[in-house]
Scaffold this active site. Structure first.
Site, PDB file in Angstrom:
ATOM      1  N   GLY A  71       0.804  -1.213   0.000  1.00  0.00           N
ATOM      2  CA  GLY A  71       0.000   0.000   0.000  1.00  0.00           C
ATOM      3  C   GLY A  71       0.840   1.268   0.000  1.00  0.00           C
ATOM      4  O   GLY A  71       0.538   2.230  -0.711  1.00  0.00           O
ATOM      5  N   THR A  72       1.897   1.249   0.771  1.00  0.00           N
ATOM      6  CA  THR A  72       2.742   2.438   0.880  1.00  0.00           C
ATOM      7  C   THR A  72       3.374   2.786  -0.467  1.00  0.00           C
ATOM      8  O   THR A  72       3.340   3.945  -0.898  1.00  0.00           O
ATOM      9  CB  THR A  72       3.840   2.200   1.946  1.00  0.00           C
ATOM     10  OG1 THR A  72       3.205   1.920   3.193  1.00  0.00           O
ATOM     11  CG2 THR A  72       4.751   3.400   2.086  1.00  0.00           C
ATOM     12  N   GLN A 179      -8.034  -0.475   3.057  1.00  0.00           N
ATOM     13  CA  GLN A 179      -8.935  -1.036   4.073  1.00  0.00           C
ATOM     14  C   GLN A 179     -10.192  -1.679   3.486  1.00  0.00           C
ATOM     15  O   GLN A 179     -10.843  -2.460   4.163  1.00  0.00           O
ATOM     16  CB  GLN A 179      -9.345   0.061   5.078  1.00  0.00           C
ATOM     17  CG  GLN A 179      -8.232   0.481   6.025  1.00  0.00           C
ATOM     18  CD  GLN A 179      -7.820  -0.633   6.991  1.00  0.00           C
ATOM     19  OE1 GLN A 179      -8.629  -1.453   7.420  1.00  0.00           O
ATOM     20  NE2 GLN A 179      -6.543  -0.679   7.333  1.00  0.00           N
ATOM     21  N   SER A 199      -3.391  -3.609  -0.780  1.00  0.00           N
ATOM     22  CA  SER A 199      -2.273  -4.350  -0.202  1.00  0.00           C
ATOM     23  C   SER A 199      -2.747  -5.718   0.265  1.00  0.00           C
ATOM     24  O   SER A 199      -3.737  -5.818   0.996  1.00  0.00           O
ATOM     25  CB  SER A 199      -1.710  -3.549   0.970  1.00  0.00           C
ATOM     26  OG  SER A 199      -0.627  -4.225   1.548  1.00  0.00           O
ATOM     27  N   ALA A 200      -2.040  -6.783  -0.141  1.00  0.00           N
ATOM     28  CA  ALA A 200      -2.516  -8.153   0.114  1.00  0.00           C
ATOM     29  C   ALA A 200      -2.612  -8.501   1.597  1.00  0.00           C
ATOM     30  O   ALA A 200      -3.501  -9.249   1.995  1.00  0.00           O
ATOM     31  CB  ALA A 200      -1.604  -9.152  -0.599  1.00  0.00           C
ATOM     32  N   THR A 237      12.738  -7.444 -10.361  1.00  0.00           N
ATOM     33  CA  THR A 237      12.180  -8.783 -10.544  1.00  0.00           C
ATOM     34  C   THR A 237      10.927  -8.939  -9.677  1.00  0.00           C
ATOM     35  O   THR A 237      10.928  -8.582  -8.507  1.00  0.00           O
ATOM     36  CB  THR A 237      13.226  -9.852 -10.167  1.00  0.00           C
ATOM     37  OG1 THR A 237      14.357  -9.662 -11.007  1.00  0.00           O
ATOM     38  CG2 THR A 237      12.674 -11.259 -10.353  1.00  0.00           C
ATOM     39  N   CYS A 325       1.199   3.031  12.915  1.00  0.00           N
ATOM     40  CA  CYS A 325       2.253   4.001  12.651  1.00  0.00           C
ATOM     41  C   CYS A 325       2.288   5.112  13.688  1.00  0.00           C
ATOM     42  O   CYS A 325       3.311   5.731  13.905  1.00  0.00           O
ATOM     43  CB  CYS A 325       2.057   4.604  11.268  1.00  0.00           C
ATOM     44  SG  CYS A 325       1.433   3.441  10.087  1.00  0.00           S
TER      45      CYS A 325
END
Ligand SMILES: *Cc1c(COP(=O)(O)O)cnc(C)c1O
Length: 387
Positions: A71-72, A179, A199-200, A237, A325
């Site tokens: 995500g970042t 989210q 994001s997984a 890669t 965070c």
């Protein structure tokens, strides 16, 4: 001691089918997808399959999905690389005061580079008003970035309306959907989204793999320079096993999404009603209806969120004060301040986020453990006076 995990907004455990799908790509199927031999082709075709699945899941085309490290990175690329590539069209970005740090810090950097940033405020429920986005637009605006759901308080933002406004004005619209992705249906056309981050590891997939959806025709550069992977939009890669895991997580989300949502609503009611009937002087953050059912954000007056966390942790319950965070810093969360809470209340916030593996027994355990903790902490608090 039993351990109860109620921090699904921070990360989720990986689904065992995801792990199983990934495993061969660490060993037997280890090829580099850029190689033209059979090992390479095997890896390449696994990536293609995952990309198709994920694109289909949000109504996108396969070549509109870029794989990133999470995500970042997706937020960073969406913002920086659109702004750098389109700076001849303008230098103004519109976002909100409650975005994830991945968006806020990126905007902060751009501000230092001379770009203009407007942070549109939110109401007491954490909702941004699309009209305020509209009035913030200037002829220099090139990007609007508004998150789909907030990670601390769970409020769902009116992104369809915001996307529509952006589209009418020919401005690119990015949403951080970390989210919501895999939790509620998303269609990039219906929601008028030009770019989307996911994001997984927030949907029972592996950490370190994300996507950035980029609508065809959007001018965007690469954050990383090097090889020509990902159609020259993301060098390096590919994280083949991670990509396979993300695909599997999406396959599972497709099947489970509706029933998980229903279950989470029931668990949410149980926890919320339970807290309300056992503890006084509390209030809930976020919108009462426009919200994700996995999230409960509660302010418990006269005591500190951090002390509650430590006490809960000693009893095996993992919760959060806000975002991962922000913890460890003494500053109250920017989201709590943005919804108008004074510092002392912002410090008293506690976030429970539930998921696929949360049970009614887990909730009942929290309801047994939390009230005596609150009572103990309040009895030591100089701010608390029982009438
Ligand atoms: C977790 C999260 C991120 C960061 O994603 P990573 O994959 O951990 O980098 C960004 N935005 C929101 C809203 C999040 O909840």
């Amino acid at each position: 001691m039993k351990r109860i995990y109620l921090d699904y907004a921070a990360t989720t455990p990986m689904h065992k089918d995801v792990l199983e799908a990934m495993q061969p790509y660490f060993t037997d199927k280890f090829g580099n997808p850029s190689s033209i031999h059979s090992f390479g082709r095997e890896a390449k075709s696994a990536i293609d399959k995952s990309r198709d699945l994920i694109a289909n899941f949000i109504g996108a085309k396969s070549d509109e999905i870029l794989f990133t490290s999470g995500g970042t990175e997706s937020d960073n690329q969406a913002i920086k690389e659109v702004v750098f590539t389109n700076s001849q069209r303008g230098n103004h970005i519109i976002t909100t005061t409650i975005e994830h740090h991945a968006v806020l810090e990126t905007c902060h950097l751009l501000k230092n580079l001379g770009y203009k940033i407007t942070y549109v405020p939110v109401d007491k429920f954490g909702l941004v008003n699309p009209d305020e986005i509209k009035s913030a637009i200037t002829d220099k605006t090139i990007l609007i970035s508004v998150m789909h759901a907030n990670n601390e308080i769970g409020s769902l933002e009116p992104i369809t309306e915001i996307g529509k406004i952006a589209k009418e004005r020919g401005i690119l619209f990015h949403t951080d959907a970390v989210q919501t992705f895999g939790a509620i249906p998303i269609n990039v056309d219906e929601l008028n989204i030009d770019m989307l981050s996911a994001s997984a590891h927030k949907l029972y997939g592996p950490k370190g793999i994300g996507i950035l959806y980029v609508r065809k025709g959007t001018r965007i550069g690469s954050l990383l320079h090097g090889g020509s992977q990902e159609r020259r939009k993301r060098a390096g890669t590919e994280n083949v096993a991670g990509i396979v895991g993300f695909g599997k997580a999406v396959e599972i989300a497709k099947i489970d999404m509706e029933k998980d949502d229903l279950k989470l609503k029931i668990l949410n009611d149980r926890l919320k009603n339970g807290i309300s009937s056992r503890i006084d002087d509390i209030f809930y953050n976020g919108h009462p209806e426009k919200r994700l059912p996995k999230n409960i954000s509660v302010c418990i007056k006269y005591i500190e969120g951090e002390s509650m966390l430590l006490n809960l942790d000693m009893k095996g319950i993992a919760a959060s004060t806000g975002s991962a965070c922000s913890s460890g810093s003494l500053e109250p969360s920017h989201v709590m301040l943005a919804i108008g809470l004074p510092h002392e209340l912002a410090h008293g916030s506690l976030r429970f986020t539930m998921g696929k593996y949360t049970t009614e027994q887990d909730i009942d355990y929290v309801l047994e453990i939390l009230p005596p903790i609150v009572e103990k902490l309040r009895s030591m608090s100089p701010l608390y006076k029982k009438e």
